[in-house]
Design a protein around this motif. Sequence first.
Motif, PDB file in Angstrom:
ATOM      1  N   UNK A   1       4.154   9.814   0.370  1.00 50.39           N
ATOM      2  CA  UNK A   1       4.174   8.561  -0.155  1.00 50.39           C
ATOM      3  C   UNK A   1       2.817   7.590   0.337  1.00 50.39           C
ATOM      4  N   UNK A   2       2.874   7.380   1.656  1.00 44.21           N
ATOM      5  CA  UNK A   2       1.838   6.604   2.312  1.00 44.21           C
ATOM      6  C   UNK A   2       0.526   7.633   2.634  1.00 44.21           C
ATOM      7  N   UNK A   3      -0.399   7.548   1.520  1.00 42.33           N
ATOM      8  CA  UNK A   3      -1.577   8.443   1.460  1.00 42.33           C
ATOM      9  C   UNK A   3      -2.742   7.964   2.170  1.00 42.33           C
TER      10      UNK A   3
ATOM     11  N   UNK B   1       4.715   9.778  -6.225  1.00 44.31           N
ATOM     12  CA  UNK B   1       6.158   9.590  -6.832  1.00 44.31           C
ATOM     13  C   UNK B   1       6.282  10.813  -7.384  1.00 44.31           C
ATOM     14  N   UNK B   2       5.637  11.378  -8.277  1.00 43.03           N
ATOM     15  CA  UNK B   2       5.896  12.518  -9.044  1.00 43.03           C
ATOM     16  C   UNK B   2       6.080  13.733  -8.181  1.00 43.03           C
TER      17      UNK B   2
ATOM     18  N   UNK C   1      16.441  10.891   2.171  1.00 39.86           N
ATOM     19  CA  UNK C   1      15.961   9.560   2.833  1.00 39.86           C
ATOM     20  C   UNK C   1      14.614   9.304   3.065  1.00 39.86           C
ATOM     21  N   UNK C   2      13.872  10.374   3.278  1.00 42.12           N
ATOM     22  CA  UNK C   2      12.131  10.528   3.607  1.00 42.12           C
ATOM     23  C   UNK C   2      11.767  10.075   2.476  1.00 42.12           C
ATOM     24  N   UNK C   3      12.159  10.644   1.193  1.00 41.37           N
ATOM     25  CA  UNK C   3      11.617  10.471  -0.100  1.00 41.37           C
ATOM     26  C   UNK C   3      11.864   9.188  -0.457  1.00 41.37           C
TER      27      UNK C   3
ATOM     28  N   UNK D   1      11.624   4.443  -6.985  1.00 40.81           N
ATOM     29  CA  UNK D   1      12.682   5.217  -6.281  1.00 40.81           C
ATOM     30  C   UNK D   1      13.347   5.762  -7.482  1.00 40.81           C
ATOM     31  N   UNK D   2      13.622   5.105  -8.809  1.00 45.49           N
ATOM     32  CA  UNK D   2      14.410   5.533  -9.663  1.00 45.49           C
ATOM     33  C   UNK D   2      13.389   6.699 -10.356  1.00 45.49           C
ATOM     34  N   UNK D   3      11.971   6.268 -10.580  1.00 43.24           N
ATOM     35  CA  UNK D   3      11.225   7.333 -11.154  1.00 43.24           C
ATOM     36  C   UNK D   3      11.228   8.598 -10.478  1.00 43.24           C
ATOM     37  N   UNK D   4      11.142   8.391  -8.939  1.00 44.00           N
ATOM     38  CA  UNK D   4      11.153   9.742  -8.498  1.00 44.00           C
ATOM     39  C   UNK D   4      12.626  10.571  -8.557  1.00 44.00           C
TER      40      UNK D   4
END
Lengths: 502, 166
Positions: free
Chosen positions: A38-40, A208-209, A400-402, A416-419
């Motif tokens: 996530x945090x790139x 996200x994907x 939780x991590x994701x 979060x929903x899209x993930x």
Amino acid sequence: MDILGGLVQGFGVALQPAALLHCIIGVVIGTAIGVLPGLGPTATISLLLPITYRLDPVASIIMLSGIYYGAMYGSSITAILVRIPGEAASIVTCIDGYEMARRGRAGPALGISAFGSFIAGIVATAGIALFGPLLSGVAIRFGPAEYTALVVLGLILVTHVSGGSMVRSLVMVGLGLWASTIGLDPIAGSERFTLGTLFLQDGLDIAIMAMGLFGVAEVLGLAERRLRPSELLAQPRRTRDLLPTGADWRASAAPIGRGSLLGFALGLLPGGGALVASFASYVMEKRLSRTPGRFGTGAIEGVAGPESANNAAAQASFVPLLSLGIPSNVVMGVLMGALMIHGIAPGPMLMQQQPALFWGVIVSMLVGNLMLIVLNVPLLPVFVALLRIPQRVLSPLILVFCVVGAYSLNNSTTDVAVMGFFGIVGWGMRKVRLDPAPFLLAFVLGSLFERSFRQSLLIGGGSPMIFLQKPISLALLTAAALLLLLPLLRRLAARPASGKAT
Amino acid sequence: MAEAAPARRVAAGDAAALVAILVLVALAGWRSLGYGVWSYGEPGPGLFPFLVCALAGICGVVALAATLAGDAPAAEIDPDAAQQEGPMMWGKLALYVGVIAAWPWLMAPLGFVLSTAAALFVVLRLAEGMAWGPAAAVLVGTVGASWLVFERILGVPLPHGLLGVG
């Protein structure tokens, strides 16, 4: 100034205590954000830009570039241990790295990834110093037609990464490219496939994907049936036993060498860079192997090559920025912004006007790669200990991590929903033998593909012949066509032989 | 003597997925035409999506034909398959899917702490069948550690919700 004199000056800059401190801060932050999906690096470097206002420009760039190549290594840790690529460039590492971890060989996978990245870092640093200014001249000859052809070649390579059927991979490539068009049209600015929703206007997010298709889908895959007593629990505990063996080194030496050179060459070109380099290396190693069937089942070459390639490419991408003032990817664009904050214009004159910065940054990469080894090899038992966490605890932890990773990107529960949606889709894809990797890789390359494709047609007055009139484009498209037809030609060649046998 | 060829079996799930993909790319391709494929001698916004939908469509038809002919790839793309045994646990899977689907909608009203605790309770106690003690320990440890790392250390503004804490 000659190269030797430049390197001496670079060592003088990079070995100063302040530079060393910023380098170590950069690689530690980079490794940490590489591990966190996530945090790139782009987001992190952007967030840290205001801090660099008060820093010395050389120290700023050393720290920010440390974050970039530190993230390349960090992302491979989660790719190997839990099959979540922290960065897109580690998607390929998931294939054999995770399989190695499942077979009790997480240590050698992590070890060869660290050493391969280190060796690639040295090769790339030497390459930048020796050939940087020369090679950047080649990159400048790439126009839209050449980029289009390069992406086509990259996408055909993607279909070879997948272990499944090539036609099915092409279906996934098509879908991935289509998914990349969701949002605002890059040229006209009009909405496409947004269904009137606001969140789709910015398009889908790669992080996200990736978290959905790999992380969440993995959790669902683990939940569907009872696990056998796992080999994941049978990992050695001592650092010495976790390091790659002599046989591992013999198998990995050539892939590391080839991956470093390939990564360096591809890293010079704007576009995919580290991502394209990693899967090109994987395909090359699979093709060169006498036992290609081992790939996908935990072949160490499938980790050594791509990991070396993505690190070499990450470092090579500094060449167009420092020598020409052309950022080859988004991270380099943000770094360019950091330079301009300090009133430094990157470009051909940088080497003459700011030799301390140019050579200092190059040498700091060498120092930073050494720091990564010193920091990460002693931590191998800690990383491997993560695998001893029982699956019934690990799965909720990954979730939780994701969820937090997805939320932290834009502070949005929609992400979060899209993930979650892509997690369920990714699990379904596995069940029906559709590989999510070509989908995701095509999605990443989609925007560059469309932009350069449309620009080429505009330049060519609407004629697609422009792709065949440029020699580099023609050569790349010919290579792509050969790669596409290779399986078909092989099948045709094998048919008479099998006919005789029966 | 040649061995008898194994009986070919049509993979119904594969065929259904490929049909769904074909419907999706047909709709997307049709919509692309509406965006304008070519105008005033220049490529329009719909050209690229139309071409990639055509690629996915053509390859999808070929893949579907092969699947219906019983020529689907033998192995699932499932790295877990070799490690697993026994029948599918649909109930457990449904609980996981339910948690993944409901979590984002509960985050804003309940806040991060409560929604994560609820999600972990369902997963640990109901899906994984963990005993109360270990489940409570994992729940409290995970919620506490993730709140500390993300909210306090990294400064991610997690939703506060009912409790007023992120």
